[in-house]
Write an enzyme that holds these catalytic residues in place. Structure first.
Site, short mmCIF file in Angstrom:
data_model
loop_
_atom_site.label_atom_id
_atom_site.label_comp_id
_atom_site.label_asym_id
_atom_site.label_seq_id
_atom_site.Cartn_x
_atom_site.Cartn_y
_atom_site.Cartn_z
N HIS A 23 0.70 -1.09 0.16
CA HIS A 23 0.15 0.13 -0.06
C HIS A 23 0.84 1.39 -0.35
O HIS A 23 0.60 2.16 -0.30
CB HIS A 23 -1.17 -0.30 1.62
CG HIS A 23 -1.52 -1.22 1.24
ND1 HIS A 23 -3.46 -0.98 1.02
CD2 HIS A 23 -1.64 -2.48 1.26
CE1 HIS A 23 -4.35 -1.81 0.95
NE2 HIS A 23 -3.04 -2.76 0.74
N ASP A 128 -5.51 6.21 1.68
CA ASP A 128 -5.93 4.67 1.59
C ASP A 128 -7.79 4.06 1.73
O ASP A 128 -7.90 4.93 2.38
CB ASP A 128 -5.06 3.53 2.66
CG ASP A 128 -4.60 2.32 1.15
OD1 ASP A 128 -5.92 1.65 1.35
OD2 ASP A 128 -3.64 1.82 1.52
#
Length: 197
Positions: A23, A128
């Site tokens: 990520h 995110d």
């Protein structure tokens, strides 16, 4: 045009990934693309992952660009192996319980010091998709937020089906017998682009 005035007029994106390697890598690549389009970037990472950056690239590896800066949030977890991913369950729980206040503090600091530091005020948050606390901070501070899902399109489509799977009684499993009674062979055929799961 005066360079200080030009810097203060730039769009300023605060980018915050879910604090695990894949990520972080995807968000960092996206942040670099935005920086290349003349955005001022503040990249927010956990202290644990920030130290991993410095360990791999050297103590000065994150220095050098005045319009691409790094800020850190404590992860509130006990020390762990710096060469391994932290415990995902503990990290996820800590995200929900401990990250809102320090993240909000970073946003407030960036906006409070914008004039004196010649940095632009925060114009958007790019978070995110797994960081729900960022929506709370954005709402409380009146900052627009964009969500970046750093997973594959196939994974995202799968995640988006959770409500439908629940509505159809396919999840959660009723008990452990569903692991062996053939239930897991049920074909899911209604997701566009994902046949016969």
């Amino acid at each position: 045009m005066d360079s200080k005035i030009a810097e203060a007029d730039k769009a300023h994106a605060v980018c915050i990934p879910f604090p695990i390697q894949s990520h972080i890598k995807a968000m960092l690549k996206f942040a670099k693309l935005l920086h290349g389009k003349d955005f001022h970037i503040t990249f927010v990472n956990t202290e644990f992952n920030h130290q991993r950056f410095l360990k791999s690239g050297g103590p000065k590896s994150l220095d050098g660009l005045p319009d691409f800066q790094f800020k850190t949030i404590p992860d509130s977890l006990p020390p762990s192996d710096s060469n391994a991913t932290q415990d995902i369950d503990a990290l996820s729980e800590s995200l929900m319980e401990n990250f809102l206040a320090p993240f909000s503090d970073i946003l407030l600091e960036l906006n409070t010091t914008a004039t004196s530091s010649n940095n632009p005020p925060v114009t958007c948050i790019i978070a995110d998709g797994f960081l729900a606390f960022t929506h709370t901070a954005a709402s409380e501070l009146g900052i627009p937020i964009l969500v970046l899902f750093t997973v594959s399109a196939c994974s995202l489509m799968g995640f988006m089906q959770f409500p439908r799977l629940r509505d159809k009684g396919l999840t959660p499993l009723k008990d452990e017998s569903f692991l062996t009674n053939g239930f897991l062979d049920t074909v899911i055929d209604w997701i566009l682009g994902m046949r016969d799961i």
